[in-house]
Design an enzyme around this catalytic site. Structure first.
Site, PDB file in Angstrom:
ATOM      1  N   GLU A 141      40.227 -16.171 -32.753  1.00  0.00           N
ATOM      2  CA  GLU A 141      39.519 -16.892 -33.475  1.00  0.00           C
ATOM      3  C   GLU A 141      39.795 -16.653 -34.968  1.00  0.00           C
ATOM      4  O   GLU A 141      40.050 -15.476 -35.166  1.00  0.00           O
ATOM      5  CB  GLU A 141      37.861 -16.630 -33.063  1.00  0.00           C
ATOM      6  CG  GLU A 141      37.342 -15.538 -33.594  1.00  0.00           C
ATOM      7  CD  GLU A 141      35.912 -15.529 -33.478  1.00  0.00           C
ATOM      8  OE1 GLU A 141      35.239 -15.839 -34.203  1.00  0.00           O
ATOM      9  OE2 GLU A 141      35.408 -15.194 -32.444  1.00  0.00           O
ATOM     10  N   CYS A 159      51.964 -25.565 -20.886  1.00  0.00           N
ATOM     11  CA  CYS A 159      53.003 -26.301 -21.619  1.00  0.00           C
ATOM     12  C   CYS A 159      52.214 -27.795 -21.915  1.00  0.00           C
ATOM     13  O   CYS A 159      53.010 -28.722 -22.490  1.00  0.00           O
ATOM     14  CB  CYS A 159      54.234 -26.395 -20.806  1.00  0.00           C
ATOM     15  SG  CYS A 159      55.098 -24.970 -20.683  1.00  0.00           S
TER      16      CYS A 159
END
Length: 346
Positions: free
Chosen positions: A97, A123
């Site tokens: 974060e 992906c």
């Protein structure tokens, strides 16, 4: 999924200057090759990948992604202040974060009104991000949104080479081979509402299916979990991913044709996720699409994860392979397993 008011304003990409060949990777794997009595040259022979790119050490993904995003804004003339959303969709992130999208938005200078967040789905991240933006445009919540991503294979490939040389077994080689296909790059897709668009490239339809029972076939991360102290590793059951991924892709393709209202022969071009020669051949043969309708980049760029489809699409358009008026399918699949296919009227 169907959309009536969403245009693809720009698809742009940035590639690292440094390249590394399959032969160079095999030279670094000499201890393992010697222990297992493997012949050189099989990495390229098995995958069809001659080389791939990699970023300089220390490259932050937000900066690479912002470069691609800036190219999209400049190509379209859309000011950063007009973006209603910025989504970062890469597997590789700057930190746990904050969202890597925050770094991208800061680089671009977006408005405080923009929604800024990450989407992660192996992906498929960028295609998922396109759907998120498209839905918000269709609902009238925003007029323009940007999806960006950057992927770096340098670190995981280096770590995998050390691991393979330290543990030179056929099982470790089987699980580590797919990692050697990894490439690096950055991409951006800018989507806009029809009345704000300067192009005719429309996002028309999509279909998605999942097979989460196969989520352990491919894993990238610390061995003891996300917050563990052990280094990242990547293990892939390539044959399992191929078998079950192709089956899921075939089912998703049938759903895609139904949702789009297109027939197989109506689709002029497809852009598949770039894994390697075997995957490409199996997928296209299974769904009944000729190789001549597909554009590939894996030979010189490898598997670039989330940015494989958009980078390949951008290069296909630059080469004139995709032309105005054509129906184009973006065919994505990611570990998990998840499959998402999008239809565009170019």
């Amino acid at each position: 999924m169907r959309w009536k008011n969403v245009h693809v304003e720009a698809i742009t990409h940035v590639l690292p200057e440094e390249s590394i060949s399959s032969a160079e990777l095999e030279a670094r794997l000499a201890p393992m090759y010697g222990a297992l009595h493997l012949a050189s040259g099989q990495l390229e022979s098995l995958t069809g990948i001659r080389e791939r790119r990699r970023w300089p050490k220390g490259t932050r993904m937000s900066q690479a992604a912002a470069r691609a995003g800036r190219k999209a804004l400049e190509a379209s003339g859309v000011p950063a202040e007009e973006l209603g959303a910025v989504i970062y969709a890469g597997v590789c992130r700057d930190d746990l974060e904050p969202a890597t999208a925050c770094g991208v938005a800061a680089e671009l200078g977006t408005s405080p009104d923009a929604m800024v967040f990450d989407v992660s789905n192996a992906c498929l991240g960028m295609l998922n991000g396109m759907v998120e933006i498209a839905n918000r445009i269709e609902l009238g919540q925003i007029r323009a949104g940007l999806v960006v991503s950057a992927e770096s294979s340098r670190e995981i490939v280096d770590r995998s080479i050390e691991r393979l040389n330290h543990e030179p077994t056929l099982e470790r080689y089987r699980l580590g081979l797919a990692t050697m296909t990894g490439g690096s790059g950055a991409a951006a897709v800018l989507l806009t509402a029809a009345d704000y668009s300067g192009t005719e490239h429309r996002l028309v339809s999509g279909a998605a299916l999942s097979a989460p029972q196969h989520h352990r076939l491919c894993r990238w991360g610390p061995t003891s979990g996300l917050l563990g102290e052990t280094p990242n590793v990547m293990d892939t059951d390539a044959s399992g991913v191929l078998e079950h991924g192709v089956a899921l892709g075939s089912q998703t393709w049938d759903r895609f044709l139904t949702n789009s209202g297109w027939r197989r022969e109506d689709i002029d071009r497809v852009i598949c996720h770039q894994v390697g020669a075997g995957h490409r051949r199996e997928v296209l043969e299974t769904i009944g699409v000729e190789l001549s309708r597909d554009f590939s980049t894996f030979e010189t760029l490898g598997n670039m994860g989330t940015v494989s489809v958009p980078i390949t699409a951008a290069m296909a358009a630059e080469a004139g392979f995709i032309r105005a008026g054509q129906r184009v399918g973006f065919l994505g699949i990611g570990s998990g397993l998840n499959c998402l296919m999008l239809g565009l009227h170019w």
